[in-house]
Design a protein around this motif. Structure first.
Motif, PDB file in Angstrom:
ATOM      1  N   HIS A  44       0.811  -1.220   0.000  1.00  0.00           N
ATOM      2  CA  HIS A  44       0.000   0.000   0.000  1.00  0.00           C
ATOM      3  C   HIS A  44       0.845   1.272   0.000  1.00  0.00           C
ATOM      4  CE1 HIS A  44       0.893  -0.178   4.314  1.00  0.00           C
ATOM      5  NE2 HIS A  44       0.547   1.092   4.355  1.00  0.00           N
ATOM      6  N   LEU A  45       2.128   1.167   0.278  1.00  0.00           N
ATOM      7  CA  LEU A  45       3.025   2.329   0.295  1.00  0.00           C
ATOM      8  C   LEU A  45       3.579   2.646  -1.095  1.00  0.00           C
ATOM      9  CD1 LEU A  45       5.164   1.308   3.416  1.00  0.00           C
ATOM     10  CD2 LEU A  45       3.227   2.892   3.378  1.00  0.00           C
ATOM     11  N   GLN A  46       3.507   1.687  -2.012  1.00  0.00           N
ATOM     12  CA  GLN A  46       4.232   1.787  -3.268  1.00  0.00           C
ATOM     13  C   GLN A  46       3.784   2.930  -4.175  1.00  0.00           C
ATOM     14  OE1 GLN A  46       7.073   0.079  -3.476  1.00  0.00           O
ATOM     15  NE2 GLN A  46       6.402  -0.558  -1.448  1.00  0.00           N
ATOM     16  N   ASP A  47       2.498   3.158  -4.311  1.00  0.00           N
ATOM     17  CA  ASP A  47       2.033   4.222  -5.212  1.00  0.00           C
ATOM     18  C   ASP A  47       2.553   5.584  -4.769  1.00  0.00           C
ATOM     19  OD1 ASP A  47       0.704   2.581  -6.976  1.00  0.00           O
ATOM     20  OD2 ASP A  47      -1.261   2.870  -6.046  1.00  0.00           O
ATOM     21  N   GLU A  48       2.323   5.920  -3.513  1.00  0.00           N
ATOM     22  CA  GLU A  48       2.772   7.220  -3.012  1.00  0.00           C
ATOM     23  C   GLU A  48       4.293   7.323  -3.059  1.00  0.00           C
ATOM     24  OE1 GLU A  48       2.425  10.226   0.840  1.00  0.00           O
ATOM     25  OE2 GLU A  48       1.696   8.174   1.043  1.00  0.00           O
ATOM     26  N   LYS A  49       4.964   6.253  -2.659  1.00  0.00           N
ATOM     27  CA  LYS A  49       6.428   6.264  -2.654  1.00  0.00           C
ATOM     28  C   LYS A  49       6.969   6.487  -4.060  1.00  0.00           C
ATOM     29  CE  LYS A  49       9.114   2.695  -2.435  1.00  0.00           C
ATOM     30  NZ  LYS A  49       9.860   1.490  -2.146  1.00  0.00           N
ATOM     31  N   SER A  50       6.405   5.818  -5.044  1.00  0.00           N
ATOM     32  CA  SER A  50       6.861   5.967  -6.431  1.00  0.00           C
ATOM     33  C   SER A  50       6.636   7.388  -6.944  1.00  0.00           C
ATOM     34  CB  SER A  50       6.144   4.976  -7.341  1.00  0.00           C
ATOM     35  OG  SER A  50       6.526   3.667  -7.019  1.00  0.00           O
ATOM     36  N   LYS A  51       5.472   7.940  -6.666  1.00  0.00           N
ATOM     37  CA  LYS A  51       5.177   9.310  -7.115  1.00  0.00           C
ATOM     38  C   LYS A  51       6.137  10.308  -6.484  1.00  0.00           C
ATOM     39  CE  LYS A  51       0.314   8.392  -7.940  1.00  0.00           C
ATOM     40  NZ  LYS A  51      -1.045   8.512  -7.422  1.00  0.00           N
ATOM     41  N   LEU A  52       6.324  10.189  -5.176  1.00  0.00           N
ATOM     42  CA  LEU A  52       7.212  11.121  -4.483  1.00  0.00           C
ATOM     43  C   LEU A  52       8.665  10.941  -4.922  1.00  0.00           C
ATOM     44  CD1 LEU A  52       5.768  11.123  -0.843  1.00  0.00           C
ATOM     45  CD2 LEU A  52       5.346  12.747  -2.698  1.00  0.00           C
ATOM     46  N   ALA A  53       9.076   9.707  -5.121  1.00  0.00           N
ATOM     47  CA  ALA A  53      10.455   9.442  -5.563  1.00  0.00           C
ATOM     48  C   ALA A  53      10.701  10.047  -6.945  1.00  0.00           C
ATOM     49  CB  ALA A  53      10.729   7.949  -5.571  1.00  0.00           C
ATOM     50  N   ASN A  54       9.717   9.983  -7.809  1.00  0.00           N
ATOM     51  CA  ASN A  54       9.859  10.562  -9.139  1.00  0.00           C
ATOM     52  C   ASN A  54       9.988  12.083  -9.052  1.00  0.00           C
ATOM     53  OD1 ASN A  54       9.993  10.347 -12.014  1.00  0.00           O
ATOM     54  ND2 ASN A  54       7.899  11.101 -12.097  1.00  0.00           N
TER      55      ASN A  54
END
Length: 140
Positions: A44-54
Motif C-alpha cells: 500500500h506504500l508503493q504508489d505514493e512512494k513511487s510518485k514522491l520518488a519521481n
C-alpha cells in the motif's frame, strides 16, 4: 505531476523539505515491514512512494542544473533540507540492507525446495508419477 508546485525558491525549498521528510517516512515504514518479514504489507506504500520518488528525482536533477531554483530560501530551511537529505540517504541504505536480507532469505528457501525435489527424484520418487504409485483400496 513531476515537479513541485512553488512560486519561488523559498517555497520550492520548503516543499522539497516536506517531500523529502515524507519520502523518508515511507521508506522507513517499508524497511520496518521488510525487517518484520511482512513485505506484502508494504504494497500500500508503493504508489505514493513511487510518485514522491519521481518528483524528488526530477527536483534534485533540476537543482543540479539550476542552483538558483532555491534562491531566496532561508539558511535554516536550507540546513533542514541538508539534514533531511542525509536522513533520506540513511533510510535508503537501511532499506537496501533489508531488501538484500529478504533476497538472501528467499533464495535460501528456493534452494531448499529445489534440493529436496532433487533428493526425492534421486531416491526414485517421480512426483509426476506419484498418483500411479499409490495403491488406493478398491471400492467394493
Amino acid at each position: 505531476m513531476t515537479e513541485l508546485a512553488a512560486a519561488n525558491g523559498a517555497e520550492r525549498a520548503q516543499a522539497l523539505l516536506k517531500l523529502t521528510q515524507r519520502l523518508t517516512d515511507l521508506i522507513r515504514q517499508e524497511t520496518s515491514l521488510f525487517q518484520e518479514r511482512r513485505p506484502q504489507d508494504a504494497l500500500h506504500l508503493q504508489d505514493e512512494k513511487s510518485k514522491l520518488a519521481n518528483i524528488y528525482r526530477v527536483e534534485v536533477s533540476r537543482a543540479r542544473q539550476e542552483p538558483q531554483r532555491f534562491a531566496g530560501a532561508s539558511a535554516p530551511v536550507k540546513d533542514a533540507l541538508r539534514k533531511a537529505t542525509e536522513m533520506f540517504h540513511k533510510a535508503l541504505a537501511e532499506n537496501g540492507h533489508a531488501v538484500a536480507a529478504m533476497k538472501t532469505l528467499t533464495e535460501g528457501v528456493v534452494k531448499a525446495i529445489a534440493d529436496e525435489a532433487a533428493r526425492q527424484k534421486s531416491a526414485g520418487v517421480d512426483m509426476a508419477l506419484a498418483p500411479a504409485i499409490v495403491r488406493w483400496p478398491r471400492a467394493r
